[in-house]
Design a protein around this motif. Structure first.
Motif, PDB file in Angstrom:
ATOM      1  N   UNK A  83       0.828  -1.212   0.000  1.00  0.00           N
ATOM      2  CA  UNK A  83       0.000   0.000   0.000  1.00  0.00           C
ATOM      3  C   UNK A  83       0.857   1.255   0.000  1.00  0.00           C
ATOM      4  N   UNK A  84       2.100   1.138   0.435  1.00  0.00           N
ATOM      5  CA  UNK A  84       2.994   2.284   0.491  1.00  0.00           C
ATOM      6  C   UNK A  84       3.374   2.815  -0.875  1.00  0.00           C
ATOM      7  N   UNK A  85       3.083   2.054  -1.932  1.00  0.00           N
ATOM      8  CA  UNK A  85       3.402   2.497  -3.292  1.00  0.00           C
ATOM      9  C   UNK A  85       2.181   3.083  -4.002  1.00  0.00           C
ATOM     10  N   UNK A  86       1.058   3.231  -3.278  1.00  0.00           N
ATOM     11  CA  UNK A  86      -0.186   3.661  -3.916  1.00  0.00           C
ATOM     12  C   UNK A  86      -0.731   4.925  -3.270  1.00  0.00           C
ATOM     13  N   UNK A  87      -1.416   5.732  -4.085  1.00  0.00           N
ATOM     14  CA  UNK A  87      -2.173   6.861  -3.553  1.00  0.00           C
ATOM     15  C   UNK A  87      -3.378   6.336  -2.776  1.00  0.00           C
ATOM     16  N   UNK A  88      -4.019   7.199  -2.009  1.00  0.00           N
ATOM     17  CA  UNK A  88      -5.044   6.764  -1.062  1.00  0.00           C
ATOM     18  C   UNK A  88      -6.194   6.020  -1.739  1.00  0.00           C
ATOM     19  N   UNK A  89      -6.845   6.626  -2.715  1.00  0.00           N
ATOM     20  CA  UNK A  89      -8.037   6.009  -3.308  1.00  0.00           C
ATOM     21  C   UNK A  89      -7.699   4.733  -4.075  1.00  0.00           C
ATOM     22  N   UNK A  90      -6.649   4.705  -4.935  1.00  0.00           N
ATOM     23  CA  UNK A  90      -6.294   3.423  -5.560  1.00  0.00           C
ATOM     24  C   UNK A  90      -5.948   2.337  -4.537  1.00  0.00           C
ATOM     25  N   UNK A  91      -5.300   2.725  -3.444  1.00  0.00           N
ATOM     26  CA  UNK A  91      -4.955   1.755  -2.406  1.00  0.00           C
ATOM     27  C   UNK A  91      -6.211   1.193  -1.753  1.00  0.00           C
ATOM     28  N   UNK A  92      -7.187   2.062  -1.495  1.00  0.00           N
ATOM     29  CA  UNK A  92      -8.446   1.607  -0.898  1.00  0.00           C
ATOM     30  C   UNK A  92      -9.174   0.659  -1.841  1.00  0.00           C
ATOM     31  N   UNK A  93      -9.188   0.979  -3.132  1.00  0.00           N
ATOM     32  CA  UNK A  93      -9.824   0.097  -4.111  1.00  0.00           C
ATOM     33  C   UNK A  93      -9.123  -1.252  -4.169  1.00  0.00           C
ATOM     34  N   UNK A  94      -7.796  -1.226  -4.158  1.00  0.00           N
ATOM     35  CA  UNK A  94      -7.019  -2.467  -4.170  1.00  0.00           C
ATOM     36  C   UNK A  94      -7.311  -3.290  -2.921  1.00  0.00           C
ATOM     37  N   UNK A  95      -7.335  -2.652  -1.765  1.00  0.00           N
ATOM     38  CA  UNK A  95      -7.612  -3.304  -0.480  1.00  0.00           C
ATOM     39  C   UNK A  95      -8.964  -4.009  -0.516  1.00  0.00           C
ATOM     40  N   UNK A  96      -9.962  -3.291  -1.013  1.00  0.00           N
ATOM     41  CA  UNK A  96     -11.325  -3.828  -1.066  1.00  0.00           C
ATOM     42  C   UNK A  96     -11.418  -5.015  -2.032  1.00  0.00           C
ATOM     43  N   UNK A  97     -10.919  -4.837  -3.244  1.00  0.00           N
ATOM     44  CA  UNK A  97     -11.039  -5.879  -4.271  1.00  0.00           C
ATOM     45  C   UNK A  97     -10.201  -7.100  -3.913  1.00  0.00           C
ATOM     46  N   UNK A  98      -8.991  -6.889  -3.400  1.00  0.00           N
ATOM     47  CA  UNK A  98      -8.123  -8.011  -3.055  1.00  0.00           C
ATOM     48  C   UNK A  98      -8.741  -8.872  -1.956  1.00  0.00           C
ATOM     49  N   UNK A  99      -9.288  -8.240  -0.932  1.00  0.00           N
ATOM     50  CA  UNK A  99      -9.926  -9.005   0.138  1.00  0.00           C
ATOM     51  C   UNK A  99     -11.145  -9.757  -0.347  1.00  0.00           C
ATOM     52  N   UNK A 100     -11.942  -9.087  -1.161  1.00  0.00           N
ATOM     53  CA  UNK A 100     -13.146  -9.709  -1.715  1.00  0.00           C
ATOM     54  C   UNK A 100     -12.785 -10.934  -2.550  1.00  0.00           C
ATOM     55  N   UNK A 101     -11.849 -10.790  -3.477  1.00  0.00           N
ATOM     56  CA  UNK A 101     -11.496 -11.886  -4.368  1.00  0.00           C
ATOM     57  C   UNK A 101     -10.805 -13.030  -3.627  1.00  0.00           C
ATOM     58  N   UNK A 102     -10.024 -12.705  -2.604  1.00  0.00           N
ATOM     59  CA  UNK A 102      -9.376 -13.764  -1.828  1.00  0.00           C
ATOM     60  C   UNK A 102     -10.422 -14.657  -1.167  1.00  0.00           C
ATOM     61  N   UNK A 103     -11.425 -14.036  -0.557  1.00  0.00           N
ATOM     62  CA  UNK A 103     -12.495 -14.821   0.071  1.00  0.00           C
ATOM     63  C   UNK A 103     -13.312 -15.561  -0.979  1.00  0.00           C
ATOM     64  N   UNK A 104     -13.637 -14.884  -2.072  1.00  0.00           N
ATOM     65  CA  UNK A 104     -14.448 -15.514  -3.109  1.00  0.00           C
ATOM     66  C   UNK A 104     -13.744 -16.719  -3.712  1.00  0.00           C
TER      67      UNK A 104
END
Length: 368
Positions: A83-104
């Motif tokens: 996350x340290x390589x990303x701006x706030x909003x792209x990082x939040x989107x990545x965080x959300x999608x990555x967690x969702x897809x990992x569980x799915x």
């Protein structure tokens, strides 16, 4: 669920990445994002400087941003470093999608993909996790993933379990289950994984990061003991007693009794000849009856327990599916009831579900 998240995002971007009242888009996510950026800049120990950390957040989000503090060990800095390589909003989107897809992806081992994607985002716990910008989906994926790989890939299971060292109170029953189930390789791999992550965090962020974390750690206990503003969101025995007016000592005593009983049930089931689905579900259900500290967004892991029990081949008690439905909707109903009536029903639902899941073994505890 997506409409709710979109509406929340719209409300929380009226003033940059805040809602004008200082609450950031993604709420708690700013902790992980700011912590990762400070760590990437070589300032890992400064994450635990409460005033300095708040100043950093406000500098990069809004001058009136709400108070947030970093309560996780340096292992979390290590795991969230991308996350340290990303701006706030792209990082939040990545965080959300990555967690969702990992569980799915893990749920898709039991469900078809469409249902797995839906279950990974639209259950009440997943929605609370997304709105809070929290780590519940990652914790669920690590715990459930380790369980799913345990039989055939013990070392991979141990690696995933070891990553839970970033949130160890959700891993407290793993030694009990692994020992009772005679999964020695996985237990060894779990220990080595946790040690490796700790060593890596020491090398990258320095011993001062761990010193600073340990210095702040008692704040977590004080917040748990006195946090009457959020007990309604914590479905634990401890919070149930505190919310009802019980003393700290009484709440800890009740939590200890619950923890010991849940550990015994887990050991009996994992030592028995119960199906792997039953064993797995029991471990996850019991985890939330052992720890005094768990939030509604942590309950994403219960989605796996419900799926495994619902698809288990053993005959179902007529009430079991109704209880499983209650487990799924619990984050939606338990918190409002607790806030209005000072009655935390979460532990009651969880204990009912645990006893139903383990009932065949408890009737004949020596069957394994």
């Amino acid at each position: 669920g997506l409409l709710l998240l979109a509406a929340d995002a719209w409300l929380h971007t009226s003033h940059g990445v805040t809602d004008g009242q200082g609450e950031q888009l993604g709420r708690d996510f700013v902790n992980y994002w700011a912590g990762a950026h400070l760590a990437a800049e070589g300032q890992g120990a400064n994450v635990y400087d409460i005033d300095g950390f708040l100043h950093y957040q406000r500098t990069h989000t809004a001058p009136d941003a709400k108070f947030k503090w970093y309560g996780y060990p340096p292992v979390t800095l290590l795991l969230s470093l991308p996350l340290g390589a990303m701006a706030f909003i792209p990082a939040l989107a990545f965080w959300f999608v990555a967690g969702w897809l990992a569980c799915a992806a893990l749920l898709a081992r039991s469900l078809d993909w469409r249902m797995a994607l839906l279950a990974g985002i639209a259950t009440p716990a997943s929605l609370m996790n997304a709105l809070s910008g929290q780590n519940g989906q990652f914790s669920a994926a690590l715990l459930a993933g380790g369980i799913l790989f345990l039989a055939r890939r013990a070392w991979l299971a141990g690696l995933l379990f070891g990553c839970l060292s970033y949130k160890p109170h959700l891993a407290v029953l793993l030694p009990v289950a692994l020992a009772a189930g005679r999964h020695g390789r996985a237990m060894l791999a779990t220990g080595l994984s946790a040690l490796a992550l700790t060593a890596a965090s020491l090398l990258l962020f320095g011993p001062q990061s761990w010193t600073a974390f340990l210095h702040n750690a008692p704040l977590n206990a004080r917040l748990l003991e006195q946090g009457d503003s959020f007990w309604h969101r914590m479905p634990t025995i401890f919070s149930m007693l505190r919310l009802a007016g019980g003393t700290v000592s009484l709440a800890y005593a009740a939590q200890l009794v619950s923890a010991l009983a849940a550990a015994i049930v887990t050991a009996l089931v994992w030592r028995s000849g119960a199906s792997s689905a039953r064993k797995s579900a029991v471990l996850i259900l019991a985890t939330f009856l052992v720890t005094p500290y768990a939030w509604d967004y942590d309950l994403v892991a219960l989605t796996f327990a419900v799926v495994w029990l619902a698809l288990d081949e053993q005959p179902h008690n007529p009430w079991e599916r109704n209880i499983l439905a209650l487990v799924i909707v619990m984050p939606m109903i338990a918190s409002p009831i607790a806030a209005a009536a000072h009655l935390q029903t979460g532990p009651l639902i969880l204990w009912t579900a645990l006893l139903l899941a383990a009932r065949h073994v408890l009737k004949q505890p020596a069957s394994g």
